[in-house]
Design a protein around this motif. Structure first.
Motif, short mmCIF file in Angstrom:
data_model
loop_
_atom_site.label_atom_id
_atom_site.label_comp_id
_atom_site.label_asym_id
_atom_site.label_seq_id
_atom_site.Cartn_x
_atom_site.Cartn_y
_atom_site.Cartn_z
N UNK A 1 26.28 -22.75 17.75
CA UNK A 1 27.39 -23.59 18.20
C UNK A 1 28.58 -22.73 18.60
N UNK A 2 28.91 -21.74 17.78
CA UNK A 2 30.02 -20.85 18.10
C UNK A 2 29.75 -20.05 19.37
N UNK A 3 28.53 -19.58 19.54
CA UNK A 3 28.17 -18.84 20.76
C UNK A 3 28.43 -19.69 22.00
N UNK A 4 28.02 -20.97 21.95
CA UNK A 4 28.21 -21.85 23.09
C UNK A 4 29.70 -22.03 23.39
N UNK A 5 30.51 -22.19 22.35
CA UNK A 5 31.95 -22.35 22.55
C UNK A 5 32.58 -21.09 23.15
N UNK A 6 32.19 -19.93 22.64
CA UNK A 6 32.76 -18.68 23.14
C UNK A 6 32.31 -18.39 24.57
N UNK A 7 31.07 -18.73 24.89
CA UNK A 7 30.58 -18.52 26.26
C UNK A 7 31.41 -19.30 27.26
N UNK A 8 31.85 -20.49 26.87
CA UNK A 8 32.74 -21.27 27.73
C UNK A 8 34.13 -20.64 27.76
N UNK A 9 34.65 -20.31 26.58
CA UNK A 9 36.04 -19.87 26.47
C UNK A 9 36.32 -18.59 27.23
N UNK A 10 35.41 -17.63 27.18
CA UNK A 10 35.69 -16.33 27.80
C UNK A 10 35.65 -16.40 29.32
N UNK A 11 35.18 -17.52 29.86
CA UNK A 11 35.18 -17.72 31.31
C UNK A 11 36.05 -18.91 31.71
N UNK A 12 37.05 -19.20 30.89
CA UNK A 12 37.94 -20.34 31.14
C UNK A 12 39.34 -19.86 31.45
#
Length: 501
Positions: free
Chosen positions: A296-307
């Protein structure tokens, strides 16, 4: 070479850059997009529009209009006034990740800054100029203002930086690296500090280490199960397919496969014991829950670092609008979730360690040493693990449920996401040593079962540990053993051990 475009950065690339294993460049299409969006900012300034943070004050002073001749000073003053963090500096790897993530955010174009700003951030990275960034002082909205201000000050030749192992003033670091200080244009100071890149940097690196530890935990737990003469029946595939949480199924599959072929297991297959303790039998359920939390955290960070996490944002049609993408709630909640799960992983590891050193539960010599009494063996190694688990329990208290108003009430709800990330990183570090203690004990327990051997995969894991740490025949300086075992954990991939077997 990692090429950033604001949209396609991966967590693995963050790790490569943070650890100095890859240089970075800006994608040509991102450069064009940034230049186009910048033209929109300059056109609106020329037309006399009032734009928050570009020709106004900040926070509660957003209604104060700044004259054109003071706009550059406004941006420099912002960096100086906001660089008020305290506490121990972030590690070099975190600072490098922050530089990369901030550059990637700006590359999206939404900040409306010149491409030269990203070029200069990447120059710092590629030259090894690392701003000194205090770790305390961010509430996680309007992003990581204080940490990012310390980061950005070095771009303009102020603040402090570490260069070639020495901490020097930012101006000196730039001079030695042959980098020209950046002259800020309107909005660029604000664009450098509005965002979640401190919490995201800490979180990315903590996640990647936690994923490695979670995988190694399956290996260590399997060794403990064998050393304690536990059963592999509880790890049968059909049991876990009946409750198919992905992490649980994966962990059970690892445990069953890792124990396959163990002579120790075969030696007690017909014993009278009906069930193992929960710390053995429920390992897939606990390890699996941790795996799922990290996913779950990986999915959130994958979005965040490209936002885009800036404010205000320059839209594709040229409008400059205010929003709240700098708020770290999405990450804070995910960090807290992962922290809770990792604490539970540390807790079940400590329970297995406790069983291993207790002769009534293990059937092994007290504290896993051949001459107990004369020797204390792993008595206090387990105490260390217990102490670290109790620290984790305190650190696992959620940060995301806290908020404190700032900026004279304008910023009246904050995320505490940076503290959530820092706590998560502390828990990951504690977990590493808790698992190291269990690894030492489990390996000792297996060897105390000789001449019986464990499975081929687990014997390979034991051999890797023994390359660094010998069998404990009598008391010695265990601090060094724990540090070495913690390093070995990085080599204990279930997939690699099973493939090699």
């Amino acid at each position: 070479m990692v090429v950033i475009d604001g949209r396609n950065l991966t967590l693995e690339q963050v790790y490569q850059v943070a650890t100095g294993k890859a240089p970075v460049a800006l994608a040509p299409e991102a450069r064009e997009r940034m230049a186009s969006r910048r033209q929109g900012i300059e056109a609106r300034l020329s037309a006399g529009e009032v734009i928050y943070g570009v020709n106004t004050g900040f926070g509660r002073m957003a209604d104060v209009v700044i004259p054109p001749e003071s706009l550059a000073e406004l941006q420099l003053n912002l960096l100086r006034s906001h660089a008020c963090g305290v506490g121990a500096p972030f590690p070099r790897e975190v600072v490098r990740a922050m530089l990369l993530l901030r550059a990637n955010v700006l590359a999206s174009g939404y900040a409306g800054v010149r491409p030269e700003v990203v070029d200069r951030l990447l120059e710092l990275l590629n030259a090894g100029v690392h701003p000194v960034v205090p770790s305390q002082g961010s509430v996680g909205a309007s992003g990581d203002l204080a940490p990012l201000a310390h980061l950005a000050l070095v771009l303009v030749g102020e603040g402090f930086a570490e260069y070639q192992g020495e901490v020097v003033p930012g101006s000196e670091a730039l001079r030695r690296a042959g980098i020209e200080p950046l002259a800020l244009a309107p909005k660029e100071g604000l664009a450098l500090i509005n965002g979640t890149q401190a919490m995201a940097a800490v979180g990315c690196l903590a996640l990647l280490e936690a994923e490695r530890l979670c995988a190694a935990a399956d290996v260590v737990a399997a060794m403990s199960v064998d050393a304690l003469e536990g059963t592999d029946v509880a790890f049968l595939e059909e049991i876990h397919q009946a409750r198919p949480h992905p992490g649980q199924v994966a962990s059970a599959r690892n445990l069953f496969a890792l124990l396959s072929g163990s002579q120790i297991r075969e030696s007690h297959r017909s014993c009278s014991r009906v069930q193992d303790a929960y710390s053995l039998r429920c390992t897939p359920q606990v390890h699996g829950a941790c795996r799922d939390a990290l996913a779950h955290l990986r999915a959130k960070l994958a979005i965040e670092i490209n936002s885009a996490t800036d404010n205000p944002m320059v839209l594709a049609d040229g409008r400059v609008v205010s929003g709240g993408n700098f708020h770290g709630a999405a990450l804070a909640a995910a960090f807290d979730y992962a922290a809770t799960a990792l604490t539970d992983l540390a807790s079940i590891s400590e329970r297995r360690s406790a069983r291993l050193v207790t002769p009534e539960q293990s059937g092994l010599p007290a504290f896993l040493v051949p001459e107990p009494g004369l020797n204390s063996g792993f008595m206090t190694a387990h105490v260390t693990a217990a102490a670290l688990v109790s620290e984790c329990k305190t650190l696992a208290h959620p940060a995301a449920v806290d908020s404190i108003p700032t900026s004279a009430g304008r910023e009246d709800h904050v995320s505490m996401g940076t503290w959530a990330a820092r706590k998560l990183a502390m828990i990951v570090e504690n977990l590493r040593f808790v698992l190291a203690v269990e690894l030492l004990e489990a390996a000792q327990g297996i060897e105390l079962r000789r001449p019986l051997r464990s499975s081929p995969a687990l014997e390979r894991a034991l051999a890797r540990l023994r390359e660094q740490v010998p069998f404990l025949q009598r008391d010695r300086f265990l601090h060094a053993d724990i540090l070495k075992a913690a390093a070995v954990l990085g080599e204990l991939s279930p997939e690699e051990l099973l493939a090699a077997s």
